[in-house]
Design an enzyme around this catalytic site. Structure first.
Site, short mmCIF file in Angstrom:
data_model
loop_
_atom_site.label_atom_id
_atom_site.label_comp_id
_atom_site.label_asym_id
_atom_site.label_seq_id
_atom_site.Cartn_x
_atom_site.Cartn_y
_atom_site.Cartn_z
N CYS A 2 4.97 7.70 -8.88
CA CYS A 2 5.84 8.83 -8.62
C CYS A 2 7.08 8.75 -9.47
O CYS A 2 7.20 7.93 -10.37
CB CYS A 2 6.21 8.85 -7.14
SG CYS A 2 4.80 8.81 -6.02
N ARG A 86 6.23 13.31 -6.00
CA ARG A 86 5.00 12.60 -5.61
C ARG A 86 3.83 12.89 -6.54
O ARG A 86 3.52 14.04 -6.85
CB ARG A 86 4.61 13.00 -4.18
CG ARG A 86 3.39 12.22 -3.67
CD ARG A 86 2.95 12.69 -2.30
NE ARG A 86 1.85 11.86 -1.80
CZ ARG A 86 1.08 12.16 -0.76
NH1 ARG A 86 1.32 13.26 -0.07
NH2 ARG A 86 0.10 11.35 -0.40
N LEU A 87 3.17 11.80 -6.98
CA LEU A 87 1.85 11.87 -7.60
C LEU A 87 0.90 11.23 -6.61
O LEU A 87 0.95 10.02 -6.38
CB LEU A 87 1.84 11.12 -8.94
CG LEU A 87 0.54 11.18 -9.74
CD1 LEU A 87 0.27 12.61 -10.21
CD2 LEU A 87 0.59 10.24 -10.93
N ASN A 112 8.17 4.21 -6.21
CA ASN A 112 7.29 4.48 -7.34
C ASN A 112 6.47 3.24 -7.62
O ASN A 112 7.03 2.17 -7.85
CB ASN A 112 8.13 4.86 -8.57
CG ASN A 112 7.33 4.86 -9.86
OD1 ASN A 112 6.15 5.19 -9.87
ND2 ASN A 112 7.98 4.50 -10.96
N GLY A 113 5.14 3.34 -7.60
CA GLY A 113 4.31 2.20 -7.94
C GLY A 113 3.07 2.09 -7.08
O GLY A 113 2.68 3.04 -6.40
N GLU A 114 2.46 0.94 -7.13
CA GLU A 114 1.30 0.62 -6.30
C GLU A 114 1.36 -0.85 -5.91
O GLU A 114 1.50 -1.72 -6.77
CB GLU A 114 -0.02 0.87 -7.05
CG GLU A 114 -0.25 2.30 -7.52
CD GLU A 114 -0.50 3.30 -6.40
OE1 GLU A 114 -0.60 2.88 -5.23
OE2 GLU A 114 -0.58 4.51 -6.71
N ASP A 137 0.41 2.66 1.05
CA ASP A 137 1.07 1.39 0.77
C ASP A 137 2.58 1.50 0.98
O ASP A 137 3.28 0.49 1.09
CB ASP A 137 0.76 0.91 -0.66
CG ASP A 137 1.16 1.90 -1.73
OD1 ASP A 137 1.27 3.10 -1.43
OD2 ASP A 137 1.36 1.49 -2.89
N GLY A 415 -5.30 -2.30 -21.03
CA GLY A 415 -5.30 -3.73 -21.32
C GLY A 415 -3.97 -4.32 -21.75
O GLY A 415 -3.94 -5.45 -22.25
#
Length: 661
Positions: A2, A86-87, A112-114, A137, A415
């Site tokens: 986000c 929000r995404l 913002n993040g995971e 989360d 990667g």
């Protein structure tokens, strides 16, 4: 994934701060087009507000954080104002609306993040009596903070930038992930504290000056380094350092930085042992698999980037391996892989990527950017990044993310970090040779040097050593001979910061060099590109080699002598995925580093770029000399890429786009 923003008012003088906050979130709408929310709060009360992009479903819920007021209709002044775009990736329902609060409304978060291990953490927190009302989360972070306070971040495996407001203590707690995958910028003065996911959002504020930090400009032109310190190119805008949190007392503006993590690395020399190497390879294989499996957790479609190098190939092939074992609805029946291809054969890795596609039977999406595309999108690219760029490879990556969005894929695994983690660059050979030499391992030194010279030529190491000494030495005259483009930098700027010329040349071991690059500016710049190119297209990028804590800590616990073997870079990575990647990729030795036809495109675009060079640049660039030698500087289509010419154009464009002075 986000966009976050906020304004903290230390005085009650600011009457238009809500409009300012709305401008900030509008500026980063691309980071979160799926939702919009605001918290206006004090210790005594709060208001949850909505605006045009807030879904009706989020407003019609009965969560304590469901928005009830139009942000533009709120007239009362609140000291704490948090914004969110929000995404939707995890829990796509209205339950994932932000800012979110704890059940008692004491704690509020914009995030913002995971946090990839959120499922395991949720189960752990349930054992401590916490009740969960969503599948997000976000709620895991809130309860983790309730349980562990500032130490909550030590439990997270993932990427994050967030701020939590504690209404009872009237305190802000903010944090950024260990390795800087997610951005966090802030501005402070006697009246305000403001923060955002991107610098451009802070520039919308009337109290943030659009001034250039000359010291950072020197680093960019002279040292080829971008924003090496907390205060980067934007004067008075700071970047929260990686692996740091902060606290801010709203009542008096007292601000404290907290370093919560430091990567440990093995600094002991160890002779190569085949049996031990096999044990490391087995462990790394398991850790890579786990890291990628965690990063497949998503309620939105997931795909992969594929360049044809070993890092991206390993990820694509490991995802394929996981798909053979389990059903991943977010991946689909066929894995979606995305590749940039070029008509210029010297830079085209399409045939390498195809070997991976053929082996894994993925659904292959290709994009073929041209010089005309690059020229047309150049200012959009600079705007997306917020800072100048080095190479047209940034545009190639930009187009991969655009292709993913056009294909309906919201999450991409990439990667980044593989080179700095496993030892992928040719210059790392110098550090390994230094390690052998300093530990009196003459036989190993001679053998390794022989293999490296067979692969790269006998003079390559000499040129590499000379280049490094010139880059990191004090002599300006020698630098201008070696790097002729420096003649176009304002000589006063070069003299003013001459004390910054000399830098550390020698590292005692390969691991020391790797950790310097992993924790320092090298990886940081790549992660900035990863974040900006993805988020400008509303695509979340996930980097298992750059933020998976168990994998990273394990690899850095291994002696450097296992990481490059007989001049074969990334020995441990190659061997750990040997059975799942194509043989041609396993044996590949011609590392290109996501190359692009930079010099050719620069030459063909140069007339368009000429107009950027005006008198406003004179503090940084010798404009008259540059224009006099314009073709000599920018018309070098046959010369190898050196990442030292595009920066003049991108700096000039950056100043124009953002109105910098």
């Amino acid at each position: 994934m986000c966009g976050i923003a906020g304004i903290i008012n230390f005085t009650s003088q600011e009457t238009n701060s809500l409009l300012h906050l709305k401008k900030m979130t509008d500026c980063i709408r691309h980071r979160g087009p799926d939702g919009e929310g605001y918290l206006l709060a004090s210790p005594e009360k709060f208001v949850c507000a909505f605006s045009d992009d807030t879904p009706l479903s989020s407003r019609q819920n009965n969560f304590r954080y469901s928005p009830t007021a139009d942000v533009q209709s709120v007239n009362e002044i609140f000291p704490v104002q948090l914004g969110h775009r929000r995404l939707s990736i995890i829990d796509l329902s209205p339950a994932g609306h932000q800012p979110m609060c704890s059940e008692d409304t004491r704690y509020w978060i914009t995030y913002n993040g995971e946090i990839y291990n959120y499922i395991e953490l949720r189960e752990e927190l349930k054992q401590h009596g916490f009740i969960f009302r969503t599948k997000t989360d976000i709620e895991v972070i809130l309860h983790s903070y309730e349980k562990w306070g500032a130490d909550c971040v030590k439990h997270f495996n993932g990427m994050w930038a967030f701020v939590i407001y504690d209404r009872k203590e009237n305190l802000l707690f903010g944090s950024r992930d260990r390795f800087g995958v997610k951005p966090f910028y802030y501005f402070r003065n006697e009246n305000h504290f403001a923060f955002a996911s991107e610098q451009k959002a802070l520039l919308t504020l009337p109290f943030v000056p659009k001034e250039i930090n000359h010291k950072a400009a020197f680093d960019f032109f002279a040292l080829n380094k971008l924003e090496t310190e907390s205060e980067g190119l934007y004067k008075n805008i700071n970047e929260l350092p990686t692996a740091h949190s902060f606290t801010l007392k709203v009542s008096n503006g007292d601000f404290k930085l907290i370093k919560y993590y430091e990567l440990k690395w093995n600094n002991q020399f160890e002779t190569f042992n085949e049996k031990k190497s096999e044990q490391h390879i087995s462990s790394i294989r398991s850790l890579i698999k786990n890291a990628i499996e965690l990063r497949l957790r998503s309620d939105a479609p997931v795909g992969t980037c594929l360049s044809g190098g070993i890092d991206s190939s390993a990820i694509v092939c490991m995802v394929n391996e996981l798909m053979n074992e389990n059903n991943y609805s977010q991946v689909g029946n066929l894995q979606n892989a995305f590749t940039t291809c070029f008509s210029e054969s010297n830079f085209n890795e399409e045939h390498w990527a195809k070997t991976v596609v053929d082996k894994t039977k993925t659904k292959w999406h290709r994009v073929f950017p041209t010089q005309k595309d690059f020229a047309a999108d150049f200012e959009k690219l600079i705007y997306a990044h917020d800072v100048p760029i080095w190479s047209t490879s940034s545009y190639a990556h930009y187009r991969v993310m655009q292709l993913a969005k056009e294909s309906g894929v919201k999450v991409l695994l990439d990667g980044q970090g593989g080179d700095e983690l496993f030892g992928g660059y040719k210059q790392y050979e110098l550090s390994l040779l230094n390690e052998y030499k300093s530990n009196s391992q003459q036989k190993e030194y001679s053998e390794e040097k022989k293999y490296f010279e067979q692969l790269n030529g006998k003079n390559f190491l000499t040129r590499l050593r000379l280049k490094r000494r010139v880059e990191q030495g004090k002599s300006l005259s020698l630098k201008k001979i070696f790097f002729t483009e420096l003649k176009n930098v304002n000589p006063d700027l070069l003299r003013q910061y001459r004390d910054r010329w000399e830098q550390k040349i020698f590292t005692s071991s390969l691991n020391e060099t790797l950790q310097n690059d992993f924790n320092g500016n090298y990886l940081k710049e790549l992660l900035l590109r990863e974040d900006r190119n993805g988020m400008i297209h509303s695509v979340e990028s996930r980097t298992p080699f750059a933020d998976d804590v168990p994998l990273i800590e394990y690899v850095f616990s291994i002696a450097g002598t296992y990481k490059i073997r007989n001049a074969r870079s990334k020995h441990l990575l190659r061997e750990s995925v040997k059975d799942i990647i194509p043989k041609a990729i396993y044996n590949r030795r011609d590392k290109m580093g996501f190359a692009s036809p930079n010099n050719k495109w620069m030459s063909e675009s140069r007339e368009q770029f000429r107009s950027y060079f005006t008198a406003e640049l004179s503090d940084f660039i010798n404009v008259n000399l540059l224009l006099k030698n314009f073709d000599k500087l920018f018309h070098n289509p046959s010369k190898p890429e050196n990442y030292r010419t595009l920066k003049f154009v991108s700096f000039a464009a950056w100043m124009k786009i953002f109105g910098m002075k």
